[in-house]
Write an enzyme that holds these catalytic residues in place. Structure first.
Site, PDB file in Angstrom:
ATOM      1  N   ALA A   1       4.399  -4.862  35.078  1.00 13.97           N
ATOM      2  CA  ALA A   1       4.362  -4.104  33.824  1.00 13.97           C
ATOM      3  C   ALA A   1       4.063  -2.629  34.098  1.00 13.97           C
ATOM      4  O   ALA A   1       3.354  -2.313  35.056  1.00 13.97           O
ATOM      5  CB  ALA A   1       3.305  -4.694  32.890  1.00 13.97           C
ATOM      6  N   PRO A   2       4.635  -1.725  33.282  1.00 12.36           N
ATOM      7  CA  PRO A   2       5.435  -1.978  32.079  1.00 12.36           C
ATOM      8  C   PRO A   2       6.922  -2.230  32.331  1.00 12.36           C
ATOM      9  O   PRO A   2       7.655  -2.532  31.408  1.00 12.36           O
ATOM     10  CB  PRO A   2       5.239  -0.694  31.272  1.00 12.36           C
ATOM     11  CG  PRO A   2       5.066   0.363  32.318  1.00 12.36           C
ATOM     12  CD  PRO A   2       4.296  -0.285  33.424  1.00 12.36           C
ATOM     13  N   GLY A   3       7.387  -2.063  33.578  1.00 14.83           N
ATOM     14  CA  GLY A   3       8.759  -2.427  33.873  1.00 14.83           C
ATOM     15  C   GLY A   3       9.609  -1.349  34.522  1.00 14.83           C
ATOM     16  O   GLY A   3      10.790  -1.581  34.801  1.00 14.83           O
ATOM     17  N   GLY A   4       9.041  -0.173  34.795  1.00 13.10           N
ATOM     18  CA  GLY A   4       9.832   0.886  35.409  1.00 13.10           C
ATOM     19  C   GLY A   4      10.443   0.469  36.725  1.00 13.10           C
ATOM     20  O   GLY A   4      11.636   0.662  36.978  1.00 13.10           O
TER      21      GLY A   4
ATOM     22  N   GLU B   1       3.570 -10.381  35.444  1.00 13.10           N
ATOM     23  CA  GLU B   1       2.438  -9.583  34.974  1.00 13.10           C
ATOM     24  C   GLU B   1       1.342 -10.527  34.504  1.00 13.10           C
ATOM     25  O   GLU B   1       1.594 -11.438  33.714  1.00 13.10           O
ATOM     26  CB  GLU B   1       2.876  -8.664  33.833  1.00 13.10           C
ATOM     27  CG  GLU B   1       1.747  -7.911  33.157  1.00 13.10           C
ATOM     28  CD  GLU B   1       0.900  -7.065  34.115  1.00 13.10           C
ATOM     29  OE1 GLU B   1      -0.343  -7.113  33.985  1.00 13.10           O
ATOM     30  OE2 GLU B   1       1.481  -6.385  34.980  1.00 13.10           O
TER      31      GLU B   1
ATOM     32  N   CYS C   1      -0.710   4.184  43.145  1.00 12.42           N
ATOM     33  CA  CYS C   1      -0.698   5.552  42.618  1.00 12.42           C
ATOM     34  C   CYS C   1      -2.083   6.162  42.810  1.00 12.42           C
ATOM     35  O   CYS C   1      -2.659   6.743  41.895  1.00 12.42           O
ATOM     36  CB  CYS C   1      -0.261   5.587  41.159  1.00 12.42           C
ATOM     37  SG  CYS C   1      -1.255   4.573  40.032  1.00 12.42           S
TER      38      CYS C   1
END
Length: 454
Positions: free
Chosen positions: A106-109, A128, A226
């Protein structure tokens, strides 16, 4: 930006003379970006006109913002994604026909990026653990028009029971301390403390242990975060290499602004240089870390699981003969070239499951494949997801509408002035498949999902 004192001191020590430029980057504006969808039949001209530059590191990537209410975005022709995050999908580089897992999706990028590269061939399992986020993941993949994706809502340790040594590629975009997103999401600073990266690292090791259970011998594991924290980046890869001796770090092709991993921040293993770091004072994007590892065990011939005699992999989800005929009659009339090899029913909802997917039994699945539609009393009603997955050239009945009519349609209004043949039709606007309508006496009844109307 008010960074924690302990954070500043940590990176002053780690980065030395680079630290001033690194810390100054947090006061600069973040970058926006988007990817175009190669599964769609054309280019999103309106969105491309808003692009500020091509992203040189991503084949389908651009710098710039997209309008979330635009025709391009609503119909899945573009996906808004931060430029550094796009790099991950390029490193995964799944091939059509492979079995791929996005474990923390998630969110799916990243899932939409992988699905596009796979060209609707093979299997992508997008998982997820949190239900609310899993629902958003499913919605984004449906808008993207992905047909070969199964969305699951499981913890990694539960998922591993269903997929031992199953996947050719696994992406672990790990939940992390988020240091690389402070500029874009300053609220993340409130959660940070000096011990937070180590806490995240404990969770990441458990997730990676499950991923290794599911990785095929000879498969590829991509790990990304990240965050800048060495505890979650180089030190995590060093841990993997010690824990799993058959793993080897594979090089990542780097373009301008991309840094090597930093062995000196872990155990000094020079192989860690093959990883990729994206620092905001070097690269036009937010902070990211990516490593690609290859399992060097020789791949074994695949053993296909056989269902017990008289039992199907999809037991509990099978359609009756009459239900299957009802669906197939509709598909043969409207989409004659769409051949569904494996069809299941969840309640009244019908899906086309990727043929290489293992059993759905005892697995928490939100989307077991392409949503075909709903079984109602002696009739079949097509799903919005099916419309978004189709090109107009694949459908026997298509009505082209104007952009003004599209706005009316998304408000839930009927459309008049169309004397087309009665019955179901795909609605198309500027080459975009936008949803289903049903023509009755020249009026198009609206079947745009109520939850999406504006």
């Amino acid at each position: 930006m008010q960074l924690p004192t302990a954070f500043i001191e940590k990176y002053q020590k780690l980065l030395g003379e680079e630290a001033p430029a690194f810390l100054a980057s947090f006061d600069q504006a973040s970058y926006s970006g988007f990817r175009i969808n190669p599964l769609k039949p054309g280019l999103p001209v309106a969105s491309l006109e808003q692009a500020t530059a091509k992203a040189p590191h991503v084949k389908t990537g651009y710098y710039g913002k997209v309008n979330g209410n635009s025709l391009d975005h609503v119909t899945g022709w573009v996906y808004s994604q931060e430029p550094s995050a796009m790099t991950v999908g390029e490193v995964v580089a799944p091939q059509p026909g492979e079995k791929v897992l996005d474990l923390c999706a998630a969110p799916g990028g990243k899932s939409t990026h992988l699905a596009a590269q796979m060209q609707n061939q093979g299997l992508l399992v997008a998982n997820e653990i949190f239900r609310k986020r899993a629902n958003i993941l499913a919605e984004n993949l449906e808008r993207w028009g992905a047909q070969n994706v199964v969305v699951t809502n499981e913890s990694p340790d539960q998922l591993e029971k269903h997929f031992p040594q199953f996947f050719d590629r696994i992406l672990v975009d790990a939940p992390c301390s988020g240091e690389g997103m402070f500029r874009k999401e300053p609220a993340g600073i409130e959660y940070w403390n000096p011990d937070y990266p180590a806490e995240c690292a404990n969770r990441q090791r458990k997730i990676l242990a499950s991923a290794m259970v599911m990785l095929k011998p000879g498969g590829t594991l991509i790990y990304s975060t990240c965050t800048f924290a060495p505890e979650e980046d180089e030190q995590m890869i060093a841990w993997l290499l010690k824990e799993y001796p058959d793993l080897a770090v594979a090089p990542i092709k780097k373009t301008a602004g991309m840094d090597d991993g930093r062995p000196e921040w872990a155990d000094g293993n020079p192989e860690l240089k093959k990883a990729c770091r994206l620092f905001p004072h070097h690269f036009k994007g937010e902070g990211h870390f990516i490593a690609r590892l290859v399992d060097q065990r020789s791949s074994q011939p695949e053993k296909k699981k056989k269902a017990k005699k008289g039992q199907s992999l999809d037991r509990n989800f099978q359609l009756s003969k009459d239900e299957k005929n009802l669906v197939n009659d509709w598909l043969n009339t409207m989409i004659p070239d769409l051949k569904v090899k494996r069809m299941v029913k969840f309640g009244s909802q019908v899906y086309a499951v990727p043929s290489v997917m293992s059993s759905l039994v005892d697995l928490n699945v939100l989307r077991p494949g392409l949503h075909l539609g709903t079984l109602k009393k002696k009739r079949f009603e097509p799903a919005h997801a099916l419309a978004l997955a189709l090109h107009a050239s694949e459908v026997t009945r298509v009505v082209t509408i104007t952009e003004d009519e599209w706005h009316s349609y998304t408000h839930g209004e009927t459309l008049s002035g169309h004397s087309e043949e009665k019955g179901w039709t795909l609605l198309n606007c500027q080459g975009h498949s936008i949803g289903w309508g049903k023509v009755v006496n020249g009026t198009i009844k609206n079947f745009y999902p109520k939850g999406l109307r504006n």
